[in-house]
Each structure stands twice: as C-alpha cells, then as structure tokens.
Design a protein around this motif. Structure first.
Motif, PDB file in Angstrom:
ATOM      1  N   TRP A 183     -36.384  51.214 -63.630  1.00  0.00           N
ATOM      2  CA  TRP A 183     -35.530  50.058 -63.373  1.00  0.00           C
ATOM      3  C   TRP A 183     -35.902  48.896 -64.303  1.00  0.00           C
ATOM      4  N   SER A 234     -28.585  59.455 -60.191  1.00  0.00           N
ATOM      5  CA  SER A 234     -29.052  59.197 -58.824  1.00  0.00           C
ATOM      6  C   SER A 234     -29.893  57.928 -58.828  1.00  0.00           C
ATOM      7  N   LEU A 235     -29.317  56.828 -58.356  1.00  0.00           N
ATOM      8  CA  LEU A 235     -30.009  55.543 -58.404  1.00  0.00           C
ATOM      9  C   LEU A 235     -31.247  55.535 -57.514  1.00  0.00           C
ATOM     10  N   ARG A 236     -31.200  56.252 -56.403  1.00  0.00           N
ATOM     11  CA  ARG A 236     -32.334  56.248 -55.472  1.00  0.00           C
ATOM     12  C   ARG A 236     -33.565  56.927 -56.059  1.00  0.00           C
ATOM     13  N   GLN A 237     -33.365  57.766 -57.066  1.00  0.00           N
ATOM     14  CA  GLN A 237     -34.492  58.476 -57.655  1.00  0.00           C
ATOM     15  C   GLN A 237     -35.146  57.711 -58.806  1.00  0.00           C
TER      16      GLN A 237
END
Length: 292
Positions: A71, A62-65
């Motif tokens: 990052w 889940s990139l949004r998390q």
C-alpha cells in the motif's frame, strides 16, 4: 487474474510499438475533441475511471491481500498517476497536442540523465532546452504560457510516475499494480471532477467516448507494448518511444487541424532527438511509456 483465451498478437516488435504510440496519441486527439462538451477535467475522470474498471475486470486485484508495504508503494504511485493525467489534459486544453507531449517528455528525459557525469548527456539536455526555449512565449504572444507550464508539471509527474512505478513493480505483480494504481488515480481525480461540474450533463454517448479512450490509451497500448518487449532490447524500445512527440504533432494536425509553425516543429524534433539520443547512448536507461 483472468487469462486471455488468445495469445498476444504475432505482430513484429517494431510495428507493434509504433501502433502503440499511434493508439496513445490517437486517444489523446479523441480526448481533446471531447473537451468542449465535458471539459478537460471531466474527460480525465471518464478516461481513467473506465480504464480502472477495465483493468480491474481483467486483473481482479484483491485489495484485502495487499500488505502495508504494498500500500505504501502503490498509494503515491496512483496519486501521481492521477495528477499526471489531470495536468496533461489541462495542458492539452490550452496548447496543441504535439507541444503538450513534447513538453511532457522533458520530465522523463531529465530523469534519465539525472546524476550523470557524462558531457554527452549535457548536450542532449541542452538540445531539449533549446527546443523548449523555441516555443516559450518570451514576448507574451504565441504559445500559451500557462499551458506550457502545466505540461511541464505533467512531465514532472511523469518522472515521479517512472520512479514510483519501478518501486511498485518490485512489490506487486504488474497487472495488480497497474489496476490498483489506476483505481487510486481515479479517486485522486474525482474531487476535481466534482468541483468542475463537468459531469453534470454526462450522456451515454460521452460514456462511450470515454470507453474508447480507455481502450485506445490503456488496453491496446499495454498489449502492444508487451508484444514489442518480447523481442526488442530496452534501449531500442526507448528510442522508438521517443517518436511520440512527432507522432502527437502529426495526430494533432490530422485529427484536430492544429497547425504548428516551423519553430514549433523544430522544437518537437529537438526534444524527440534528445530523448532518443539519451536512450541510445545510455544502456539500461529507459524512458517509460506515458500513461496519458
């Protein structure tokens, strides 16, 4: 994250790791066979792109998390991973598989002994250096000098991959880190793929070949290494991984008909022995498995 319905295979640890090494190097041999059709850069894009897709389907990151700290860790990791794959395949296009892997191994070997004050480590580095010197084209003939340089740069990226991968493993679950990192690696490679034009004549058959590369070079080795790590000490694991240059040379001979000279085989053995000896004599130091 998807969970596999079946448990990991019950292979003994040693054979599982050796099969992993064979899978990686067999995949590299297949990749080199595709070069005449889709190019080294195009093959890189196919392999890591499909690997990223496979890993994302399995681990569902889940990139949004992801936090800013995560990052900051995974972005350079993925960029180095993509660069390492590109450089390795570019080297592979110019020099035999066994020599490319041998030269790439120099990167993590130097990383393993950096900062060491033990005289024994200097011996191992000198042994590896002697191997590299044996295949260096001092007269301008023999082994391709540009190919050697690119392979050594791939090795430098491999060393960076180990350092950055260690940082990623501290802030992200391993599956998420690998999946996101491979996605970033794909984005790193895509501009070079576009400039090369290697995908202009892409066919379904070539996509299937890329899928085979993704499985052989990512899915199978990843699973088999997990099997091996369940019962093998890290030191033994690293020593067995040091067989990769020799296995790569054998795969190049069997599948690509690349015949190495006695001097080149000697260089392969010297670097493999130096890597294995470094791992064996330095508890806690691990030469991680390569991504290529």
């Amino acid at each position: 994250m998807l969970r596999l319905a079946q448990p990991l295979p019950t292979l003994p640890a040693g054979p599982a790791l050796l099969l992993s090494v064979l899978s990686v190097q067999g995949g590299a041999a297949i990749a080199k066979g595709v070069f005449p059709v889709v190019g080294a850069i195009g093959t890189t894009g196919l392999r890591i792109g499909l690997s990223a897709l496979l890993l994302c389907l399995v681990f569902r990151p889940s990139l949004r998390q992801l936090t800013p700290e995560q990052w900051r860790a995974v972005l350079p990791y993925g960029m180095v991973l993509g660069s390492m794959n590109l450089l390795f395949y570019l080297a592979l296009a110019r020099i035999p598989l066994g020599l490319a892997v041998t030269l790439e191994f120099v990167g993590p070997l130097l990383l393993a002994v950096v900062g060491s004050r033990r005289a024994l480590d200097v011996v191992w580095v000198a042994l590896a250096g002697a191997g590299v010197a044996m295949i260096t084209p001092w007269s301008g003939q023999g082994t391709d000098g540009v190919g050697m340089l690119v392979a050594l740069l791939a090795g430098a990226c491999w060393a960076g991959y180990v350092v950055l991968g260690s940082r990623v493993s501290q802030v992200l679950p391993s599956g998420t880190g690998v999946a996101v990192g491979m996605g970033i690696a794909t984005l790193t490679a895509l501009p070079f793929v576009g400039l090369s034009g290697d995908w202009d004549h892409l066919t379904s058959g070539l996509v299937l070949a890329g899928a085979a590369l993704a499985v052989l070079s990512s899915a199978v080795p990843f699973t088999l290494e997990l099997v091996a790590l369940r019962s093998l000490p890290l030191r033994t694991f690293s020593v067995l991984l040091s067989l990769e240059p020799a296995v790569a040379a054998l795969c190049g001979t069997l599948f690509l008909h690349e015949v190495l000279s006695v001097g080149q085989w000697t260089a392969v053995v010297l670097v493999a022995v130096a890597s294995g000896a470094t791992a064996w004599t330095a508890p806690g130091v691990r030469i991680d498995s390569p991504a290529p």
